[in-house]
Design a protein around this motif. Structure first.
Motif, mmCIF file in Angstrom:
data_model
loop_
_atom_site.group_PDB
_atom_site.id
_atom_site.type_symbol
_atom_site.label_atom_id
_atom_site.label_comp_id
_atom_site.label_asym_id
_atom_site.label_seq_id
_atom_site.Cartn_x
_atom_site.Cartn_y
_atom_site.Cartn_z
ATOM 1 N N GLU A 184 -53.459 67.414 -28.483
ATOM 2 C CA GLU A 184 -52.010 67.586 -28.585
ATOM 3 C C GLU A 184 -51.571 67.686 -30.037
ATOM 4 O O GLU A 184 -50.731 68.520 -30.401
ATOM 5 C CB GLU A 184 -51.288 66.414 -27.913
ATOM 6 C CG GLU A 184 -51.457 66.332 -26.408
ATOM 7 C CD GLU A 184 -52.623 65.473 -25.969
ATOM 8 O OE1 GLU A 184 -52.584 64.927 -24.880
ATOM 9 O OE2 GLU A 184 -53.596 65.361 -26.750
ATOM 10 N N GLN A 222 -47.162 73.544 -25.439
ATOM 11 C CA GLN A 222 -46.501 73.142 -24.208
ATOM 12 C C GLN A 222 -47.518 72.759 -23.147
ATOM 13 O O GLN A 222 -47.356 71.753 -22.439
ATOM 14 C CB GLN A 222 -45.608 74.286 -23.722
ATOM 15 C CG GLN A 222 -44.792 73.961 -22.490
ATOM 16 C CD GLN A 222 -43.842 75.081 -22.131
ATOM 17 O OE1 GLN A 222 -43.354 75.814 -22.982
ATOM 18 N NE2 GLN A 222 -43.573 75.243 -20.853
ATOM 19 N N LEU A 225 -49.086 69.355 -23.906
ATOM 20 C CA LEU A 225 -48.234 68.178 -23.728
ATOM 21 C C LEU A 225 -47.799 67.967 -22.290
ATOM 22 O O LEU A 225 -47.296 66.895 -21.957
ATOM 23 C CB LEU A 225 -46.988 68.302 -24.609
ATOM 24 C CG LEU A 225 -47.236 68.198 -26.117
ATOM 25 C CD1 LEU A 225 -45.998 68.584 -26.891
ATOM 26 C CD2 LEU A 225 -47.669 66.784 -26.492
ATOM 27 N N THR A 226 -47.939 68.970 -21.443
ATOM 28 C CA THR A 226 -47.549 68.821 -20.047
ATOM 29 C C THR A 226 -48.784 68.505 -19.225
ATOM 30 O O THR A 226 -49.760 69.226 -19.257
ATOM 31 C CB THR A 226 -46.888 70.106 -19.508
ATOM 32 O OG1 THR A 226 -47.758 71.209 -19.752
ATOM 33 C CG2 THR A 226 -45.561 70.346 -20.183
ATOM 34 N N GLU A 239 -47.802 59.130 -28.339
ATOM 35 C CA GLU A 239 -47.485 60.135 -27.325
ATOM 36 C C GLU A 239 -46.019 60.542 -27.403
ATOM 37 O O GLU A 239 -45.680 61.733 -27.370
ATOM 38 C CB GLU A 239 -47.816 59.569 -25.942
ATOM 39 C CG GLU A 239 -47.791 60.595 -24.830
ATOM 40 C CD GLU A 239 -48.348 60.032 -23.538
ATOM 41 O OE1 GLU A 239 -48.449 60.803 -22.578
ATOM 42 O OE2 GLU A 239 -48.675 58.828 -23.489
ATOM 43 N N ARG A 240 -45.127 59.583 -27.525
ATOM 44 C CA ARG A 240 -43.708 59.898 -27.631
ATOM 45 C C ARG A 240 -43.408 60.657 -28.909
ATOM 46 O O ARG A 240 -42.578 61.571 -28.927
ATOM 47 C CB ARG A 240 -42.885 58.609 -27.583
ATOM 48 C CG ARG A 240 -42.989 57.859 -26.261
ATOM 49 C CD ARG A 240 -41.849 56.860 -26.120
ATOM 50 N NE ARG A 240 -41.735 55.985 -27.266
ATOM 51 C CZ ARG A 240 -42.391 54.836 -27.398
ATOM 52 N NH1 ARG A 240 -43.246 54.462 -26.461
ATOM 53 N NH2 ARG A 240 -42.221 54.074 -28.465
ATOM 54 N N HIS A 243 -44.259 64.369 -28.519
ATOM 55 C CA HIS A 243 -43.240 65.083 -27.743
ATOM 56 C C HIS A 243 -42.023 65.383 -28.604
ATOM 57 O O HIS A 243 -41.463 66.486 -28.548
ATOM 58 C CB HIS A 243 -42.842 64.245 -26.528
ATOM 59 C CG HIS A 243 -43.747 64.405 -25.354
ATOM 60 N ND1 HIS A 243 -43.412 65.115 -24.230
ATOM 61 C CD2 HIS A 243 -45.000 63.947 -25.131
ATOM 62 C CE1 HIS A 243 -44.402 65.092 -23.364
ATOM 63 N NE2 HIS A 243 -45.382 64.375 -23.885
ATOM 64 N N TYR A 246 -42.810 68.175 -31.120
ATOM 65 C CA TYR A 246 -42.774 69.500 -30.488
ATOM 66 C C TYR A 246 -41.331 69.948 -30.271
ATOM 67 O O TYR A 246 -40.976 71.109 -30.562
ATOM 68 C CB TYR A 246 -43.523 69.471 -29.159
ATOM 69 C CG TYR A 246 -43.344 70.731 -28.345
ATOM 70 C CD1 TYR A 246 -44.132 71.849 -28.585
ATOM 71 C CD2 TYR A 246 -42.376 70.812 -27.345
ATOM 72 C CE1 TYR A 246 -43.968 73.014 -27.847
ATOM 73 C CE2 TYR A 246 -42.202 71.968 -26.609
ATOM 74 C CZ TYR A 246 -42.997 73.063 -26.863
ATOM 75 O OH TYR A 246 -42.824 74.211 -26.137
ATOM 76 N N ASP A 322 -38.118 63.921 -25.063
ATOM 77 C CA ASP A 322 -39.270 64.353 -24.257
ATOM 78 C C ASP A 322 -39.275 65.864 -24.149
ATOM 79 O O ASP A 322 -38.351 66.543 -24.569
ATOM 80 C CB ASP A 322 -39.190 63.709 -22.859
ATOM 81 C CG ASP A 322 -40.568 63.545 -22.253
ATOM 82 O OD1 ASP A 322 -41.514 64.144 -22.786
ATOM 83 O OD2 ASP A 322 -40.681 62.825 -21.244
ATOM 84 N N LEU A 323 -40.317 66.368 -23.557
ATOM 85 C CA LEU A 323 -40.512 67.807 -23.446
ATOM 86 C C LEU A 323 -39.675 68.356 -22.300
ATOM 87 O O LEU A 323 -39.669 67.824 -21.203
ATOM 88 C CB LEU A 323 -41.992 68.096 -23.197
ATOM 89 C CG LEU A 323 -42.432 69.547 -23.136
ATOM 90 C CD1 LEU A 323 -42.201 70.219 -24.474
ATOM 91 C CD2 LEU A 323 -43.891 69.618 -22.757
#
Length: 636
Positions: A184, A222, A225-226, A239-240, A243, A246, A322-323
């Motif tokens: 990521e 994308q 991250l998904t 992780e946050r 996101h 991005y 978030d995404l």
């Protein structure tokens, strides 16, 4: 003066000779070496060789799907096809046990129709369709003592072992750090690098290619991250933060696209900020001071405001955004399966797979042909040949034939000198390590897989079968070439037109949203407030439009490299895709200008009007499901 190529090859032959470029994923090489070979060795030690062969085949197929990317994306990319393969193996086993040759052929043909239609949904669905058919053929034809459910569990164990290696092993160079999100992190950093490259290319002939590279980088990030969370809760700060980083790149990408659309060169200082952001993502560090670009134009002011917002996001470090993505609904997935592309794909796969099963069954039961234990090779080979994901038809056939002949000859040499079974287990491990390298070219991948499969067959107690492998591969090539050129009901090129229709619908939806902002008087500045949630729907629509266009471009490029008899059915679609790309670029420039001024200029409306008029003229290539052309507002 440009240099002309030494040989002006036709597209279908040039594609067959072209190999992918890029760095070798050494972590995938390590995983490949630790997958099929050790599984086979463990099965030999435990005395369950047949189950070990099934698990090794599953690990090999999972290794083909083990592509660069994030760990979370690999769960879907490897796991979904593995589940489909296990189901196909069970179904094929019971069908082979209880159905005669004719009912078995009809059942597998129907399965081919379903798997082919599902394959039109996307890459993961296509991989699942491939594995369910290959596994069904293996289950129906491979003589193993175990029942169907035991084979299915062994298949899941083999693929699950490689997936566990993918999730657990650190990437080389990241040992000692937080390697869970290295995929990521690299994907998000590439987005900022692509933004900087596009800013450097503004006003030059390279701007269009750099914008396409930015779209690819955003798509990859994308996808990275998904996927399923690597922890139960979104409690990981890393992780946050990724996101949020991005999300902070989306307004930067929008401003950079608007600057490239303007066609004027800008100061190199503008690209320095995104490059520092890319370095901060890789180093997991704050950005520090960022050089502010000139604010003399709306797009430059948008770029400056987006840089300030990104700097705040990076320095805050806890990632609060978030995404934003849209999931395809069940109705949309069903429409993709039953649409023009799904119907054409499914029918052609069913015909090829069914013809392969029928030919293999006829040879299997023909007394003059002799002992034919591996009849499943023929339909399994047909499955790989009929998949357009792997390249144009002529290219696939040429590469498959050449790779099989080379692999069979290489294995015949190894089989004559290697000790059994120890030497064959080592050969399987070596081939597993070579699969990630060989995926650069279909012929090389075929050669490596051929050696691996022949080694597995010999470990299972069968005699050396290189000659049979070559003969049945050539027969499969002939079947696919004939069926691939058969005239079928409906319009050819349905898959390309379906992708183009989806791209046009996404582009019009994005334009309609931006024009709605214009009519509502939106665009009160692109400062910190403008970077909030009110812009998220627009960024989501923009991403969907560019992503759909990239998928359409890929399908068009593959179709253009077919033999002339097939390529002519999609003639002109490349020009339509180019028009849609210019429309989305112009819409992005309009959106950035609206944020700054609240209205469009005559230049914006003139460009939009010209593009929409040209698209209306080629509407027959887009299909009847494309929505009506949006109404343009009057320029101030």
């Amino acid at each position: 003066m440009s240099r002309r190529p030494l040989l002006d090859l036709p597209p279908w032959l040039a594609h067959a000779l072209r190999a992918q470029r890029g760095p070798v994923s050494w972590s995938a090489v390590v995983r490949g070496a630790l997958a099929a070979g050790p599984l086979l060795l463990a099965a030999l030690v435990l005395g369950r060789v047949s189950l070990g062969v099934v698990a090794a085949i599953a690990a090999m197929l999972a290794g083909i799907n083990d592509r660069p990317g994030s760990r979370r994306a690999s769960v879907k990319r490897i796991g979904v096809p593995a589940l489909a393969g296990a189901v196909g193996l069970c179904a094929g086993t019971y069908a082979g046990q209880y159905a005669g040759p004719v009912p078995l052929t009809l059942l597998l043909t129907a399965l081919g129709l379903l798997a082919g239609g599902v394959s039109a949904v996307g890459p993961v669905a296509s991989a699942a369709g491939t594995q369910v058919l290959v596994a069904a053929a293996i289950g129906a034809g491979m003589p193993l003592p175990e029942s169907g459910w035991q084979r299915g569990l062994a298949f899941l164990a083999g693929a699950g072992w490689l997936l566990a290696l993918r999730l657990a092993l650190p990437t080389p160079g990241s040992v000692g750090g937080d390697f869970r999100f290295d995929g990521e992190r690299a994907a998000v950093a590439r987005v900022y690098d692509a933004i900087a490259d596009l800013l450097d290319a503004a006003g030059s002939a390279h701007a269009e290619d750099r914008r396409a590279a930015l779209t690819a980088a955003l798509d990859q990030a994308q996808d990275a991250l998904t996927g399923p969370r690597l922890r139960r809760y979104a409690s990981s700060a890393a992780e946050r933060r990724l996101h949020a980083q991005y999300a902070a790149a989306l307004p930067l990408a929008e401003a950079a696209t608007a600057l490239a659309w303007a066609g004027e060169a800008i100061s190199p200082r503008a690209a320095a900020g995104p490059r520092r952001l890319a370095a901060a993502v890789r180093a997991q560090s704050p950005t520090g001071p960022l050089p502010a670009p000139d604010r003399s134009a709306p797009a430059l002011r948008a770029l400056d405001d987006a840089l300030l917002h990104a700097a705040e996001t990076f320095d805050r470090g806890d990632g609060r955004r978030d995404l934003h993505t849209r999931r395809r609904t069940a109705r949309q997935l069903l429409a993709a399966v039953l649409g023009r592309g799904g119907r054409e794909y499914g029918l052609r796969v069913a015909l090829c797979f069914g013809a392969g099963v029928a030919a293999a069954q006829a040879l299997h039961h023909a007394r003059w042909y002799g002992h034919h234990t591996h009849w499943y090779w023929l339909p399994a080979t047909v499955v790989f040949l009929v998949k357009p994901d792997l390249g144009p038809l002529a290219s696939r056939v040429l590469c498959r034939a050449a790779g099989t002949v080379l692999g069979a000859l290489v294995f015949a040499g190894f089989a004559a000198v290697l000790p059994r079974p120890e030497g064959l287990v080592v050969l399987v491990a070596v081939c597993g390590a070579l699969v990630p390298v060989a995926t650069r070219h279909f012929a090389a991948q075929t050669a490596v897989v051929t050696v691996l499969v022949l080694a597995l067959v010999m470990v299972g107690g069968e005699p050396q079968a290189s000659a049979g492998r070559i003969g049945e591969t050539l027969l499969a090539c002939a079947i696919v070439l004939v069926v691939g050129h058969l005239p079928l009901p409906g319009q050819r090129g349905g898959g390309v037109r379906q992708r183009l229709t989806e791209a046009a619908s996404a582009a019009y939806a994005y334009l309609t949203h931006v024009l709605g902002e214009a009519e509502a008087g939106a665009g009160a500045g692109a400062g910190a407030e403008a970077q909030g949630g009110d812009r998220a729907p627009r960024w989501t629509l923009r991403r969907e439009a560019y992503r759909a266009l990239a998928e359409a471009r890929t399908a068009i490029a593959l179709s253009a490299a077919e033999l002339p008899a097939l390529a002519r059915h999609t003639a002109g679609t490349d020009e339509v895709a180019a028009l849609l790309e210019r429309l989305v670029d112009t819409t992005t420039a309009c959106a950035v200008h609206l944020d700054d001024t609240g209205r469009l200029t005559p230049r914006h409306t003139r460009h939009l009007g010209e593009l929409l008029d040209q698209l209306e003229e080629v509407r027959e290539l887009l299909g009847p499901t494309v929505p009506a052309v949006p109404r343009l507002p009057v320029a101030a």
